[in-house]
Design a protein around this motif. Structure first.
Motif, PDB file in Angstrom:
ATOM      1  N   ARG A  82       0.767  -1.215   0.071  1.00  0.00           N
ATOM      2  CA  ARG A  82       0.616   0.198   0.303  1.00  0.00           C
ATOM      3  C   ARG A  82       0.642   1.010   0.206  1.00  0.00           C
ATOM      4  N   SER A  83       2.536   1.453   0.596  1.00  0.00           N
ATOM      5  CA  SER A  83       3.245   2.180   0.382  1.00  0.00           C
ATOM      6  C   SER A  83       4.283   2.246   0.243  1.00  0.00           C
ATOM      7  N   GLU A  84       4.544   2.492  -1.276  1.00  0.00           N
ATOM      8  CA  GLU A  84       6.022   2.256  -1.429  1.00  0.00           C
ATOM      9  C   GLU A  84       6.948   3.139  -0.178  1.00  0.00           C
ATOM     10  N   PRO A  85       6.956   3.979   0.342  1.00  0.00           N
ATOM     11  CA  PRO A  85       8.134   4.692   1.425  1.00  0.00           C
ATOM     12  C   PRO A  85       7.997   3.312   2.609  1.00  0.00           C
ATOM     13  N   ALA A  86       6.366   3.572   3.285  1.00  0.00           N
ATOM     14  CA  ALA A  86       6.417   2.243   3.893  1.00  0.00           C
ATOM     15  C   ALA A  86       7.523   0.521   3.961  1.00  0.00           C
ATOM     16  N   ARG A  87       7.030   0.794   2.480  1.00  0.00           N
ATOM     17  CA  ARG A  87       7.987  -1.048   2.141  1.00  0.00           C
ATOM     18  C   ARG A  87       9.126  -1.017   2.073  1.00  0.00           C
ATOM     19  N   ILE A  88      10.169   0.192   1.489  1.00  0.00           N
ATOM     20  CA  ILE A  88      11.896   0.545   1.679  1.00  0.00           C
ATOM     21  C   ILE A  88      11.713   1.231   2.965  1.00  0.00           C
ATOM     22  N   LEU A  89      11.194   1.243   4.335  1.00  0.00           N
ATOM     23  CA  LEU A  89      11.713   1.441   5.170  1.00  0.00           C
ATOM     24  C   LEU A  89      11.486  -0.015   6.092  1.00  0.00           C
ATOM     25  N   ILE A  90       9.867  -0.826   5.236  1.00  0.00           N
ATOM     26  CA  ILE A  90      10.588  -1.853   6.539  1.00  0.00           C
ATOM     27  C   ILE A  90      11.473  -3.029   5.944  1.00  0.00           C
ATOM     28  N   ASN A  91      11.570  -2.768   4.033  1.00  0.00           N
ATOM     29  CA  ASN A  91      12.615  -3.506   4.158  1.00  0.00           C
ATOM     30  C   ASN A  91      14.228  -3.669   4.625  1.00  0.00           C
ATOM     31  N   ALA A  92      14.760  -2.137   4.596  1.00  0.00           N
ATOM     32  CA  ALA A  92      15.840  -1.999   5.441  1.00  0.00           C
ATOM     33  C   ALA A  92      16.050  -2.138   6.941  1.00  0.00           C
ATOM     34  N   THR A  93      14.459  -1.974   7.788  1.00  0.00           N
ATOM     35  CA  THR A  93      14.741  -2.842   9.043  1.00  0.00           C
ATOM     36  C   THR A  93      15.316  -4.302   8.820  1.00  0.00           C
ATOM     37  N   PHE A  94      14.846  -5.021   7.870  1.00  0.00           N
ATOM     38  CA  PHE A  94      14.693  -6.332   7.767  1.00  0.00           C
ATOM     39  C   PHE A  94      15.929  -6.904   7.703  1.00  0.00           C
ATOM     40  N   GLN A  95      16.799  -5.734   6.625  1.00  0.00           N
ATOM     41  CA  GLN A  95      17.924  -6.399   5.793  1.00  0.00           C
ATOM     42  C   GLN A  95      18.914  -5.443   7.658  1.00  0.00           C
ATOM     43  N   HIS A  96      19.096  -4.452   8.442  1.00  0.00           N
ATOM     44  CA  HIS A  96      19.483  -4.718   9.301  1.00  0.00           C
ATOM     45  C   HIS A  96      19.156  -5.862  10.198  1.00  0.00           C
ATOM     46  N   TRP A  97      18.319  -6.152  10.484  1.00  0.00           N
ATOM     47  CA  TRP A  97      18.163  -7.059  11.434  1.00  0.00           C
ATOM     48  C   TRP A  97      18.912  -8.553  10.840  1.00  0.00           C
ATOM     49  N   GLU A  98      18.641  -8.735   9.423  1.00  0.00           N
ATOM     50  CA  GLU A  98      19.650 -10.028   9.228  1.00  0.00           C
ATOM     51  C   GLU A  98      20.659 -10.089   8.837  1.00  0.00           C
ATOM     52  N   SER A  99      21.607  -8.192   9.011  1.00  0.00           N
ATOM     53  CA  SER A  99      22.559  -8.155   9.293  1.00  0.00           C
ATOM     54  C   SER A  99      23.687  -8.634  10.102  1.00  0.00           C
ATOM     55  N   TYR A 100      22.700  -8.946  11.576  1.00  0.00           N
ATOM     56  CA  TYR A 100      23.505  -9.557  12.594  1.00  0.00           C
ATOM     57  C   TYR A 100      23.116 -10.743  12.891  1.00  0.00           C
ATOM     58  N   LEU A 101      22.498 -11.698  12.717  1.00  0.00           N
ATOM     59  CA  LEU A 101      22.447 -12.820  12.231  1.00  0.00           C
ATOM     60  C   LEU A 101      23.782 -13.605  10.952  1.00  0.00           C
ATOM     61  N   ALA A 102      23.986 -13.079   9.583  1.00  0.00           N
ATOM     62  CA  ALA A 102      25.324 -12.888   8.695  1.00  0.00           C
ATOM     63  C   ALA A 102      25.965 -12.351   9.305  1.00  0.00           C
ATOM     64  N   ALA A 103      26.032 -11.742  10.212  1.00  0.00           N
ATOM     65  CA  ALA A 103      28.091 -11.579  11.102  1.00  0.00           C
ATOM     66  C   ALA A 103      27.810 -12.605  11.911  1.00  0.00           C
ATOM     67  N   GLY A 104      27.234 -13.078  13.256  1.00  0.00           N
ATOM     68  CA  GLY A 104      27.556 -13.849  13.626  1.00  0.00           C
ATOM     69  C   GLY A 104      27.531 -15.659  12.798  1.00  0.00           C
ATOM     70  N   ILE A 105      27.406 -15.421  11.835  1.00  0.00           N
ATOM     71  CA  ILE A 105      27.027 -16.599  10.915  1.00  0.00           C
ATOM     72  C   ILE A 105      28.352 -17.204   9.950  1.00  0.00           C
ATOM     73  N   ARG A 106      29.126 -15.732   9.386  1.00  0.00           N
ATOM     74  CA  ARG A 106      30.897 -15.084   9.433  1.00  0.00           C
ATOM     75  C   ARG A 106      31.545 -16.081  10.002  1.00  0.00           C
ATOM     76  N   ARG A 107      31.241 -15.433  11.718  1.00  0.00           N
ATOM     77  CA  ARG A 107      32.004 -15.757  13.313  1.00  0.00           C
ATOM     78  C   ARG A 107      32.018 -17.332  13.257  1.00  0.00           C
ATOM     79  N   MET A 108      31.048 -17.986  12.831  1.00  0.00           N
ATOM     80  CA  MET A 108      30.526 -20.053  13.044  1.00  0.00           C
ATOM     81  C   MET A 108      32.456 -19.753  12.204  1.00  0.00           C
ATOM     82  N   GLN A 109      31.592 -19.363  10.695  1.00  0.00           N
ATOM     83  CA  GLN A 109      32.349 -20.231   9.774  1.00  0.00           C
ATOM     84  C   GLN A 109      34.104 -19.430  10.747  1.00  0.00           C
ATOM     85  N   GLU A 110      34.388 -18.565  10.255  1.00  0.00           N
ATOM     86  CA  GLU A 110      36.112 -18.451  10.938  1.00  0.00           C
ATOM     87  C   GLU A 110      36.670 -19.652  12.089  1.00  0.00           C
ATOM     88  N   ARG A 111      35.550 -20.008  12.686  1.00  0.00           N
ATOM     89  CA  ARG A 111      35.307 -20.755  14.061  1.00  0.00           C
ATOM     90  C   ARG A 111      35.557 -22.520  13.616  1.00  0.00           C
TER      91      ARG A 111
END
Length: 221
Positions: free
Chosen positions: A130-159
């Motif tokens: 319904r709202s492209e600005p809202a979609r963009i902001l929500i998608n950015a929120t999900f990407q930021h959230w996923e970045s924590y998980l991705a960083a943690g998985i990278r650390r698991m790979q290093e270990r």
């Protein structure tokens, strides 16, 4: 990527007084609670005025319309979610740590009987078409959230816990998909069990990748 602005803050040339900032914050918090419980469409500006204990003139002083208020609500809900998530995800570096994150989520949902769903997921379901600005902001929120998980998985790979040839970003997206899908099913069931099952499967996928890496030399011999 840079984190989503917290506490419902918006870039503005107008500087708020301390009292003004508190009033604005009270309005956003009231709106966030109402929209989480009743949906964006089911929340009126009059209801926000009543719930926040402010006047209509105050509400429209800080937000020119409902769209502006919704933007602030998305940012506040993102801040609320990350406030709960960050203690578990900031230093994530092991499968055991990922299980602790899973346990905290399941407890949180169980305590609330999964009512109203994920603060961000529920906004996504209602607003992204319904709202492209809202979609963009929500998608950015999900990407930021996923970045924590991705960083943690990278650390698991290093270990050496996770196959180094796998893509942490893709694995993080898969975990987030399990989280959001699990929350939706938990909301419908009024039970934390679907979330527990979804996250267990996502974590087992990571465990399987680790096992494959360890067994590869044996298979080749």
């Amino acid at each position: 990527m840079a984190p989503v602005t917290s506490a419902g803050a918006e870039p503005s040339a107008r500087r708020l007084t301390a009292r003004g900032a508190l009033t604005r914050d009270r309005i956003v918090r009231a709106a966030a609670d109402l929209m989480h419980a009743n949906g964006v469409a089911g929340t009126t500006m009059d209801q926000v005025v009543e719930a926040s204990g402010t006047s209509k003139s105050q509400l429209y002083h800080y937000f020119e319309d409902k769209d502006a208020l919704v933007t602030a609500v998305i940012k506040m809900q993102a801040a609320r979610v990350m406030e709960r998530q960050e203690p578990h995800l900031e230093q994530l570096s092991s499968l055991q740590g990922l299980r602790r994150w899973r346990d905290a989520i399941v407890r949180f949902i169980d305590e609330r009987h999964a009512a109203h769903g994920c603060e961000i997921g529920s906004l996504a379901s209602e607003l992204t078409d319904r709202s492209e600005p809202a979609r963009i902001l929500i998608n950015a929120t999900f990407q930021h959230w996923e970045s924590y998980l991705a960083a943690g998985i990278r650390r698991m790979q290093e270990r050496g816990q996770v196959d180094p040839s796998t893509d942490p970003a893709e694995l993080a997206t898969g975990i987030m998909a399990a989280y959001q899908g699990g929350y939706l099913l938990s909301q419908a069931a009024r039970s934390a069990q679907p979330m527990a099952l979804a996250l267990d499967l996502a974590i087992r996928n990571l465990e399987a990748l680790a096992v494959q890496e360890k067994r590869a030399p044996e298979a080749a011999s």
